[in-house]
Design an enzyme around this catalytic site. Structure first.
Site, PDB file in Angstrom:
ATOM      1  N   VAL A  59       0.818  -1.035   0.186  1.00 54.98           N
ATOM      2  CA  VAL A  59      -0.127   0.004  -0.049  1.00 54.98           C
ATOM      3  C   VAL A  59       0.961   1.335  -0.079  1.00 54.98           C
ATOM      4  O   VAL A  59       0.594   2.251  -0.677  1.00 54.98           O
ATOM      5  CB  VAL A  59      -0.943  -0.073   1.205  1.00 54.98           C
ATOM      6  N   CYS A  60       1.996   1.155   0.724  1.00 52.43           N
ATOM      7  CA  CYS A  60       2.869   2.275   0.804  1.00 52.43           C
ATOM      8  C   CYS A  60       3.458   2.813  -0.536  1.00 52.43           C
ATOM      9  O   CYS A  60       3.723   3.664  -0.961  1.00 52.43           O
ATOM     10  CB  CYS A  60       4.068   2.257   1.848  1.00 52.43           C
ATOM     11  N   ASP A  61       3.935   1.607  -1.185  1.00 55.04           N
ATOM     12  CA  ASP A  61       4.611   1.596  -2.582  1.00 55.04           C
ATOM     13  C   ASP A  61       3.648   2.244  -3.624  1.00 55.04           C
ATOM     14  O   ASP A  61       3.810   3.107  -4.275  1.00 55.04           O
ATOM     15  CB  ASP A  61       4.707   0.233  -3.035  1.00 55.04           C
ATOM     16  N   THR A  64       2.993   6.030  -2.898  1.00 50.60           N
ATOM     17  CA  THR A  64       4.016   6.933  -3.260  1.00 50.60           C
ATOM     18  C   THR A  64       3.847   6.979  -4.637  1.00 50.60           C
ATOM     19  O   THR A  64       4.169   8.063  -5.221  1.00 50.60           O
ATOM     20  CB  THR A  64       5.227   6.145  -2.692  1.00 50.60           C
TER      21      THR A  64
END
Length: 166
Positions: A59-61, A64
């Site tokens: 999710v962070c990938d 971003t």
């Protein structure tokens, strides 16, 4: 304070919740070259601050990457991604993934950002997922604390807020 869970488990957030209309708290984080970066370094610009637990997760990938794409379309908006990942890991990840419209910043040293914005997770020493928009006069014009840290933020609302901020 916002109620946040991480993988369904409640977590304790350190610091104070930031609300729309607040003066944006200053902070000191590290750039990929280990230089110190503060909110004041980008004064005069609108800032979209994307907060992620760890840039190397799915999710962070995706978050971003999404804000990297949106940053190319936004005028006079600086997009900052803050996590507690080491600056070296952030630099490697950005290079491997062609991320060049977002500035990644590390809060690993002293959780200055995390505590100033109320997103430092006490139990995990990670940051809770959140998005803030700070206008050119350092006023918070958008604040989203994602209730479950493994969920996505409201990208459209954040981008719209950044586009409307002066």
């Amino acid at each position: 304070m916002a109620t946040i869970t991480f993988k369904g488990n409640p977590v304790t957030l350190l610091g104070n919740e930031v609300k729309v209309g607040d003066q944006a708290p200053n902070f000191t984080v590290l750039a990929n070259d280990l230089s110190e970066v503060t909110l004041q370094d980008s004064k005069g610009s609108v800032r979209l601050i994307s907060v992620v637990p760890s840039i190397d997760t799915g999710v962070c990938d995706a978050q971003t990457r999404r804000f990297n794409e949106e940053a190319a379309k936004l005028d006079n908006v600086k997009v900052l991604t803050v996590s507690v990942d080491l600056p070296f890991a952030q630099k490697r990840w950005c290079g491997a993934n062609g991320i060049d419209n977002v500035q990644t910043l590390s809060d690993h040293r002293d959780l200055s950002f995390g505590e100033a914005y109320g997103v430092a997770i006490q139990e995990l020493r990670l940051l809770a997922r959140a998005v803030f928009v700070v206008d050119s006069n350092d006023k918070v014009t958008y604040a989203e604390y994602v209730s479950e840290a493994t969920n996505h933020p409201d990208y459209e609302a954040a981008v719209q807020a950044a586009g409307q901020a002066k």
